[in-house]
Design a protein around this motif. Sequence first.
Motif, short mmCIF file in Angstrom:
data_model
loop_
_atom_site.label_atom_id
_atom_site.label_comp_id
_atom_site.label_asym_id
_atom_site.label_seq_id
_atom_site.Cartn_x
_atom_site.Cartn_y
_atom_site.Cartn_z
N ALA A 109 7.80 74.37 87.90
CA ALA A 109 6.65 73.48 87.84
C ALA A 109 7.09 72.02 87.98
CB ALA A 109 5.91 73.67 86.52
N ARG A 110 6.15 71.19 88.39
CA ARG A 110 6.42 69.76 88.46
C ARG A 110 6.38 69.16 87.04
NH1 ARG A 110 2.02 68.99 93.25
NH2 ARG A 110 0.90 70.29 91.74
N ASP A 111 6.90 67.97 86.90
CA ASP A 111 6.95 67.31 85.61
C ASP A 111 6.34 65.92 85.73
OD1 ASP A 111 7.46 66.69 82.99
OD2 ASP A 111 9.61 66.27 83.29
N PRO A 112 5.13 65.72 85.19
CA PRO A 112 4.34 66.70 84.43
C PRO A 112 3.57 67.62 85.39
CG PRO A 112 3.16 64.63 84.55
CD PRO A 112 4.48 64.38 85.22
N PRO A 113 3.20 68.82 84.92
CA PRO A 113 2.43 69.72 85.78
C PRO A 113 1.00 69.22 85.97
CG PRO A 113 2.72 70.67 83.59
CD PRO A 113 3.54 69.42 83.63
N ILE A 114 0.51 69.27 87.19
CA ILE A 114 -0.85 68.85 87.50
C ILE A 114 -1.47 69.86 88.46
CG2 ILE A 114 -0.53 66.36 87.13
CD1 ILE A 114 -0.04 66.09 90.14
#
Length: 456
Positions: free
Chosen positions: A198-203
């Motif tokens: 996941a990306r950081d932060p997840p969106i």
Amino acid sequence: MALEDASRGDYTVSFIRKSIVKASGPIPEHHILTLSNLDLLSGRFPVTYFYVYREAKPNDSSASIADELKKSLANCLSHFYPFAGRIIPNPETNEPEIVCDNTGALFLEAQASISLTELDLYYLNNCLEGKLVPINQEFPVQVQLTNYKCGGIFITFTFDHALGDASSFSKFLLMWSEIARKKPLSFSPDHRRYLLRARDPPIYNPSFDQSFISCSLHDIHNILTPRKLLKRLYYVDASSIDRLQKLASIDGTKRTKIEAFSACIWKIMVKAIDKDHHNKCKMGWLVDGRTRICNKNEKVTENYIGNALSIAVGEANVNEIEHGSISDVANNVHNAISKVTSAEHFLDLIDWIEWNKPGLMLSKVVLGQGGPTIVVSSGRRFPVAEVDFGFGTPVLGTVYSTIKKIGVGYINQRPGAKGDGSWTISAILWPEMIEALESDTEHVFQPMTSDHLKII
């Protein structure tokens, strides 16, 4: 696990022996592979493929077919080492993970009481139900070799869906067959599941909350199935596929064969719907994210092993589908699929799962929460004729589901083994839809027979 003979249907399968096949080459030492977020979307359904070989003789007169298959399987598991591991809950998070400890794959040998020509492959319920040893949760990979009186064989391959998707399993079968025939390996599997982090932060787009849901294994095992589902096997000839594609492209925009085929199914589907209770219906399509997903400049390649699927869902008014042309409906299909083919869609889906962990995830339609729905899976790249272990090419290769409950109708397409452009269709559908398919005046769906496979 005790081996018990299976005698449901019109013939008996006697189970002879079982073996555990371990990777024969070097593998990473006691490596734990964390499942990706898209692995959690698999539902942990067992995935079973079966291949039929008309007459099988071992390459080495001093070895049996079973011995040759086990030897090449052991070699293949060295490259696909997670497939020889165990899938168990993490003691802290309770999320499933793969312990790559070379527990091995389960290999079973059996003998059928009939010849291949006596099989009625069209009625998959009767043909295979009860003829396979029940899934053993200790082994994510299970292989069953069944010998028939005529010298032909069935090989069934059952995988835990957490290991991967159809693309992953096709790579496994392809490499196994290359090793068995002592051919140079055509690819190297990519086990880097962290590529789907996941990306950081997840969106993510809020629309994902309407399409997917967090669930448990208990929810999945108890999916509400409103009707009895029948399993059938069909043959679709190349001329029917070409004709449908021509009709779907009549407005000048060329549609793919699977888009045209889906349009045909959607139009037939509305004949099988209770219009007093449903004025809309849905279709779904599994979409592969390989080569589309790029996370922090690392692209997921076609050799990625794991799950990389999403699902596209199209909804339409029953009257719109019923009165529209094949071309009109194919446009609906194309537009629905196009919405989930971007890298952004897959990154959003990965992030949505991150927000909703822990637990398993599933599309709401697959969980039976979307009304009348049929999901189409295209296996046009899945190897069939290529799955040759050295004793000849198969006459059939397709999917068989051991799932007892599923919330949607399911149609799986595979290329015919003859390489003539024909398709094999494995279907799990409610009785009214089966009747509508087979009574359609275009006769696209032909019940599978031994004549189609040239077994006789």
